[in-house]
Design a protein around this motif. Structure first.
Motif, PDB file in Angstrom:
ATOM      1  N   ALA A   4       0.871  -1.169   0.000  1.00  0.00           N
ATOM      2  CA  ALA A   4       0.000   0.000   0.000  1.00  0.00           C
ATOM      3  C   ALA A   4       0.912   1.224   0.000  1.00  0.00           C
ATOM      4  O   ALA A   4       2.110   1.099   0.276  1.00  0.00           O
ATOM      5  CB  ALA A   4      -0.895  -0.002   1.229  1.00  0.00           C
ATOM      6  N   THR A   8       0.307   4.467   4.891  1.00  0.00           N
ATOM      7  CA  THR A   8      -1.107   4.115   4.939  1.00  0.00           C
ATOM      8  C   THR A   8      -1.380   3.223   6.140  1.00  0.00           C
ATOM      9  O   THR A   8      -0.697   2.223   6.337  1.00  0.00           O
ATOM     10  CB  THR A   8      -1.527   3.357   3.660  1.00  0.00           C
ATOM     11  OG1 THR A   8      -1.245   4.169   2.528  1.00  0.00           O
ATOM     12  CG2 THR A   8      -2.996   3.006   3.679  1.00  0.00           C
ATOM     13  N   ILE A  10      -3.426   0.473   7.633  1.00  0.00           N
ATOM     14  CA  ILE A  10      -4.275  -0.585   7.088  1.00  0.00           C
ATOM     15  C   ILE A  10      -4.923  -1.356   8.224  1.00  0.00           C
ATOM     16  O   ILE A  10      -4.229  -1.928   9.062  1.00  0.00           O
ATOM     17  CB  ILE A  10      -3.450  -1.544   6.210  1.00  0.00           C
ATOM     18  CG1 ILE A  10      -2.846  -0.788   5.042  1.00  0.00           C
ATOM     19  CG2 ILE A  10      -4.322  -2.690   5.716  1.00  0.00           C
ATOM     20  CD1 ILE A  10      -1.897  -1.611   4.217  1.00  0.00           C
ATOM     21  N   TYR A  36       5.696  -3.393   4.899  1.00  0.00           N
ATOM     22  CA  TYR A  36       4.668  -3.822   5.846  1.00  0.00           C
ATOM     23  C   TYR A  36       4.998  -5.227   6.333  1.00  0.00           C
ATOM     24  O   TYR A  36       5.430  -6.080   5.558  1.00  0.00           O
ATOM     25  CB  TYR A  36       3.291  -3.845   5.189  1.00  0.00           C
ATOM     26  CG  TYR A  36       2.717  -2.483   4.952  1.00  0.00           C
ATOM     27  CD1 TYR A  36       1.900  -1.889   5.891  1.00  0.00           C
ATOM     28  CD2 TYR A  36       2.997  -1.792   3.778  1.00  0.00           C
ATOM     29  CE1 TYR A  36       1.367  -0.631   5.676  1.00  0.00           C
ATOM     30  CE2 TYR A  36       2.466  -0.532   3.557  1.00  0.00           C
ATOM     31  CZ  TYR A  36       1.655   0.041   4.509  1.00  0.00           C
ATOM     32  OH  TYR A  36       1.143   1.286   4.294  1.00  0.00           O
ATOM     33  N   LEU A  58      -5.331  -7.807   0.002  1.00  0.00           N
ATOM     34  CA  LEU A  58      -5.751  -6.529   0.556  1.00  0.00           C
ATOM     35  C   LEU A  58      -7.006  -6.100  -0.191  1.00  0.00           C
ATOM     36  O   LEU A  58      -6.958  -5.889  -1.411  1.00  0.00           O
ATOM     37  CB  LEU A  58      -4.659  -5.465   0.413  1.00  0.00           C
ATOM     38  CG  LEU A  58      -5.033  -4.047   0.834  1.00  0.00           C
ATOM     39  CD1 LEU A  58      -5.423  -4.000   2.309  1.00  0.00           C
ATOM     40  CD2 LEU A  58      -3.896  -3.081   0.543  1.00  0.00           C
ATOM     41  N   ASP A  59      -8.119  -6.045   0.514  1.00  0.00           N
ATOM     42  CA  ASP A  59      -9.411  -5.707  -0.094  1.00  0.00           C
ATOM     43  C   ASP A  59      -9.723  -6.601  -1.296  1.00  0.00           C
ATOM     44  O   ASP A  59     -10.268  -6.160  -2.300  1.00  0.00           O
ATOM     45  CB  ASP A  59      -9.446  -4.235  -0.521  1.00  0.00           C
ATOM     46  CG  ASP A  59      -9.343  -3.285   0.659  1.00  0.00           C
ATOM     47  OD1 ASP A  59      -9.747  -3.663   1.772  1.00  0.00           O
ATOM     48  OD2 ASP A  59      -8.845  -2.158   0.461  1.00  0.00           O
TER      49      ASP A  59
END
Length: 72
Positions: A4, A8, A10, A36, A58-59
């Motif tokens: 990301a 950000t 998350i 991350y 992610l999503d």
């Protein structure tokens, strides 16, 4: 990396990890610097092997697959 945009925040509810085709919930995500770190636990009955496929979602969008060793 490239998980990301840097900085950000998350929420862990947006992320899942698949190891050997089995989805796992994430219990922590931290960003020390530009990478991350995603923390999750394997189940006792998960497949064991020298090169199990790992994918991070992610999503619903997936990362490139990577391989990791899974041992008991």
């Amino acid at each position: 990396s490239n998980f990301a945009p840097p900085g950000t925040n998350i929420d862990r509810s947006r992320v899942q990890v698949s190891v050997g085709g089995v989805l796992h919930s994430v219990f922590q995500i931290i960003q020390p610097g530009t990478v991350y770190q995603v923390y999750f636990s394997l189940n006792p009955n998960d497949k064991v092997g020298q090169s199990e496929q790992l994918i991070v979602y992610l999503d619903g969008a997936s990362s490139y697959p990577a391989t990791i060793p899974v041992v008991q």
